[in-house]
Design an enzyme around this catalytic site. Structure first.
Site, PDB file in Angstrom:
ATOM      1  N   ILE A 140     104.629  19.688  60.581  1.00 65.74           N
ATOM      2  CA  ILE A 140     103.605  19.341  61.579  1.00 65.74           C
ATOM      3  C   ILE A 140     103.537  20.442  62.639  1.00 65.74           C
ATOM      4  CG2 ILE A 140     103.791  16.837  61.234  1.00 65.74           C
ATOM      5  CD1 ILE A 140     105.153  18.466  64.381  1.00 65.74           C
ATOM      6  N   ILE A 167     108.314  16.645  70.408  1.00 64.25           N
ATOM      7  CA  ILE A 167     107.847  15.967  69.187  1.00 64.25           C
ATOM      8  C   ILE A 167     109.034  15.624  68.280  1.00 64.25           C
ATOM      9  CG2 ILE A 167     106.451  16.236  67.091  1.00 64.25           C
ATOM     10  CD1 ILE A 167     104.545  18.015  68.749  1.00 64.25           C
ATOM     11  N   GLY A 215     101.262  23.966  71.380  1.00 61.94           N
ATOM     12  CA  GLY A 215     101.575  25.303  70.846  1.00 61.94           C
ATOM     13  C   GLY A 215     100.752  26.370  71.559  1.00 61.94           C
ATOM     14  N   ARG A 271     117.411  27.116  68.844  1.00 64.18           N
ATOM     15  CA  ARG A 271     118.141  28.214  69.482  1.00 64.18           C
ATOM     16  C   ARG A 271     119.186  27.732  70.478  1.00 64.18           C
ATOM     17  NH1 ARG A 271     112.957  31.186  71.549  1.00 64.18           N
ATOM     18  NH2 ARG A 271     112.726  29.031  72.233  1.00 64.18           N
ATOM     19  N   GLY A 287     112.377  19.475  69.984  1.00 65.41           N
ATOM     20  CA  GLY A 287     111.678  19.430  71.274  1.00 65.41           C
ATOM     21  C   GLY A 287     111.089  18.052  71.491  1.00 65.41           C
ATOM     22  N   SER A 346      97.443  15.211  66.774  1.00 67.47           N
ATOM     23  CA  SER A 346      97.204  14.626  68.112  1.00 67.47           C
ATOM     24  C   SER A 346      95.881  13.877  68.177  1.00 67.47           C
ATOM     25  CB  SER A 346      97.212  15.741  69.172  1.00 67.47           C
ATOM     26  OG  SER A 346      96.103  16.601  68.964  1.00 67.47           O
ATOM     27  N   HIS A 396      95.203  18.527  59.869  1.00 62.24           N
ATOM     28  CA  HIS A 396      95.622  18.706  61.270  1.00 62.24           C
ATOM     29  C   HIS A 396      95.188  17.511  62.150  1.00 62.24           C
ATOM     30  CE1 HIS A 396      96.877  22.095  64.214  1.00 62.24           C
ATOM     31  NE2 HIS A 396      97.195  20.918  64.707  1.00 62.24           N
ATOM     32  N   ARG A 410     103.192  24.495  62.532  1.00 60.93           N
ATOM     33  CA  ARG A 410     102.037  25.369  62.272  1.00 60.93           C
ATOM     34  C   ARG A 410     102.128  25.837  60.827  1.00 60.93           C
ATOM     35  NH1 ARG A 410      99.871  23.512  66.061  1.00 60.93           N
ATOM     36  NH2 ARG A 410      99.382  24.491  68.049  1.00 60.93           N
TER      37      ARG A 410
HETATM   38  P1  NAP Z   1     108.553  21.745  72.525  1.00 59.85           P
HETATM   39  O1  NAP Z   1     108.835  20.484  73.242  1.00 59.85           O
HETATM   40  O2  NAP Z   1     108.456  23.008  73.287  1.00 59.85           O
HETATM   41  O3  NAP Z   1     109.686  21.907  71.398  1.00 59.85           O
HETATM   42  C1  NAP Z   1     109.768  22.991  70.562  1.00 59.85           C
HETATM   43  C2  NAP Z   1     111.183  23.018  70.021  1.00 59.85           C
HETATM   44  O4  NAP Z   1     111.280  24.047  69.040  1.00 59.85           O
HETATM   45  C3  NAP Z   1     112.218  23.295  71.089  1.00 59.85           C
HETATM   46  O5  NAP Z   1     113.191  22.310  71.008  1.00 59.85           O
HETATM   47  C4  NAP Z   1     112.789  24.655  70.717  1.00 59.85           C
HETATM   48  O6  NAP Z   1     114.169  24.642  71.002  1.00 59.85           O
HETATM   49  C5  NAP Z   1     112.522  24.684  69.225  1.00 59.85           C
HETATM   50  N1  NAP Z   1     112.509  26.041  68.694  1.00 59.85           N
HETATM   51  C6  NAP Z   1     112.029  27.176  69.231  1.00 59.85           C
HETATM   52  N2  NAP Z   1     112.260  28.207  68.406  1.00 59.85           N
HETATM   53  C7  NAP Z   1     112.913  27.698  67.343  1.00 59.85           C
HETATM   54  C8  NAP Z   1     113.442  28.251  66.166  1.00 59.85           C
HETATM   55  N3  NAP Z   1     113.379  29.565  65.941  1.00 59.85           N
HETATM   56  N4  NAP Z   1     114.042  27.418  65.267  1.00 59.85           N
HETATM   57  C9  NAP Z   1     114.125  26.098  65.502  1.00 59.85           C
HETATM   58  N5  NAP Z   1     113.668  25.538  66.611  1.00 59.85           N
HETATM   59  C10 NAP Z   1     113.062  26.325  67.511  1.00 59.85           C
HETATM   60  O7  NAP Z   1     107.215  21.645  71.682  1.00 59.85           O
HETATM   61  P2  NAP Z   1     106.589  20.379  70.951  1.00 59.85           P
HETATM   62  O8  NAP Z   1     105.566  19.753  71.826  1.00 59.85           O
HETATM   63  O9  NAP Z   1     107.674  19.538  70.391  1.00 59.85           O
HETATM   64  O10 NAP Z   1     105.764  21.099  69.793  1.00 59.85           O
HETATM   65  C11 NAP Z   1     106.388  21.852  68.794  1.00 59.85           C
HETATM   66  C12 NAP Z   1     105.317  22.546  67.980  1.00 59.85           C
HETATM   67  O11 NAP Z   1     104.570  21.578  67.256  1.00 59.85           O
HETATM   68  C13 NAP Z   1     104.263  23.286  68.813  1.00 59.85           C
HETATM   69  O12 NAP Z   1     104.688  24.596  69.150  1.00 59.85           O
HETATM   70  C14 NAP Z   1     103.058  23.294  67.905  1.00 59.85           C
HETATM   71  O13 NAP Z   1     103.087  24.447  67.093  1.00 59.85           O
HETATM   72  C15 NAP Z   1     103.261  22.082  67.029  1.00 59.85           C
HETATM   73  N6  NAP Z   1     102.298  21.005  67.315  1.00 59.85           N
HETATM   74  C16 NAP Z   1     101.542  20.514  66.304  1.00 59.85           C
HETATM   75  C17 NAP Z   1     100.640  19.498  66.547  1.00 59.85           C
HETATM   76  C18 NAP Z   1      99.813  18.915  65.434  1.00 59.85           C
HETATM   77  O14 NAP Z   1      98.756  18.360  65.732  1.00 59.85           O
HETATM   78  N7  NAP Z   1     100.247  18.989  64.205  1.00 59.85           N
HETATM   79  C19 NAP Z   1     100.466  19.004  67.853  1.00 59.85           C
HETATM   80  C20 NAP Z   1     101.274  19.524  68.856  1.00 59.85           C
HETATM   81  C21 NAP Z   1     102.170  20.522  68.592  1.00 59.85           C
HETATM   82  P3  NAP Z   1     114.979  25.979  71.255  1.00 59.85           P
HETATM   83  O15 NAP Z   1     114.162  26.798  72.195  1.00 59.85           O
HETATM   84  O16 NAP Z   1     116.279  25.570  71.784  1.00 59.85           O
HETATM   85  O17 NAP Z   1     115.115  26.616  69.912  1.00 59.85           O
END
Ligand code: NAP
Length: 324
Positions: free
Chosen positions: A240, A162, A83, A183, A160, A293, A290, A242
């Protein structure tokens, strides 16, 4: 010739990353800042000019003020997270800096935690543990009845890296249907057997709603008193992504009034969540601090990606995981 210098703001940065940086650069760690002791004031005090790159391995916001303190030599920044909601992206662009993150490498660890949270919230781990620890354990009582994963509909908000890893895991649980919102259509969805629907349809149909999208101005409080009303009374909500994706006051009311069944949260707002936060008092809100990871292997891999991002950028090459 003097080596280029990279500043690492938090001393918990794994040794594996330091080793890699040392092959070509001079890494400098702020020696006394860890996740407990650091504050943005402390970080500001320690930031100094004379660095070519910055590894921002902290939850604090990276602002224009800090970039100014880091001075004109700065060329590249890497997070140690996927993120980037804690980075003032406009300020990075304004200064023509390169920014990278540590995407993909944490997908498996975060997806594992998600499945744990989902089961914990669906099968009432928190209530059960409370009964056990207070010596109140009675066998076969009705409160202990939870929700099945088999034959359910699972809704993924943000398919995405995850989100896809979560679907791969849950396939082994005989889920009836996977749906997702976002999106854009995801090419990987077909092979995963997931169908793209609107957020409203997802909330209406899902037995399990899993939030794994980034926090942005579009997604802030995506779950609020209105959207909670759309969900099933038997639904389990897992976050998971934010903490800011959920209006926590609205979630408290919904959980207390039985508007939804339960929630499992790896992320909250703020973090750490104060001990007297009302959500903690709820038996049907299963919260962990949290941990997404937090495995040794994943953190080492994240450190190495952050290091490689910086090594490549300072060599004039594209980062491994460039944000831009
Ligand atoms: P990623 O591969 O970039 O995937 C994010 C996904 O969210 C994309 O598929 C994107 O698709 C989608 N998205 C964006 N805007 C959206 C919306 N308005 N509504 C629905 N979907 C939307 O990122 P990732 O690695 O999977 O991580 C996702 C998030 O998890 C991070 O941004 C971070 O906040 C969180 N995270 C948490 C932890 C933890 O320890 N809990 C660890 C890592 C990450 P589109 O662009 O097509 O909408």
């Amino acid at each position: 010739m003097a080596l280029k210098r990279v500043l690492i703001v938090n001393k918990t940065y794994p040794e594996a990353g330091i080793k890699l940086l040392k092959t070509k650069l001079e890494p400098v760690i702020i020696p006394h800042l860890d996740h407990e002791s650091e504050s943005i004031l402390e970080i500001k005090k320690e930031i100094a000019t004379g660095f070519d790159a910055l590894i921002w391995n902290t939850k604090h916001r990276l602002t224009g003020e800090i970039l100014d303190l880091a001075g004109p030599r700065l060329k590249a920044v890497s997070t140690m997270a996927s993120g980037i909601d804690h980075i003032d992206v406009n300020e990075i662009v304004k200064r023509n800096l390169t920014l990278g993150n540590t995407l993909n490498v944490l997908d498996d660890a975060v997806a594992d935690i998600t499945v744990g949270l989902l089961i914990g919230a669906a099968r009432r781990f928190k209530e059960g543990i409370r009964e056990l620890e207070s010596g109140e354990w009675k066998f076969g009582v009705q409160w202990s009845l939870g929700q099945d994963i088999a034959r359910s509909t699972v809704g993924i908000v943000g398919l995405g890296g995850i989100g896809q890893a979560i679907v791969r895991r849950l396939k082994g649980f005989d889920v009836a249907k996977f749906i997702y919102s976002g999106r854009t259509d995801k090419p990987e969805a077909k092979a995963l057997g997931a169908e793209r629907v609107s957020l409203e349809q997802l909330l209406k149909e899902s037995d399990f709603v899993i939030l794994c999208c980034p926090l942005s101005k579009d997604t802030k409080h995506l779950i609020n008193s209105e959207t909670l009303k759309i969900m099933k009374t038997t639904a389990v909500l897992v976050n998971i992504g934010r903490g800011g994706l959920i209006d926590q006051k609205a979630l408290y009311d919904a959980l207390k009034d039985g508007q939804i069944f339960s929630a499992g949260l790896d992320v909250t707002s703020p973090e750490p969540l104060p001990k007297d936060d009302p959500l903690i008092s709820l038996p049907n809100c299963f919260i962990i601090p949290h941990l997404g990871s937090a495995t040794v292997e994943t953190r080492n891999a994240m450190a190495c990606i952050a290091a490689n991002n910086i090594l490549l950028a300072l060599d004039g090459k594209p980062m491994l995981y460039p944000v831009f």
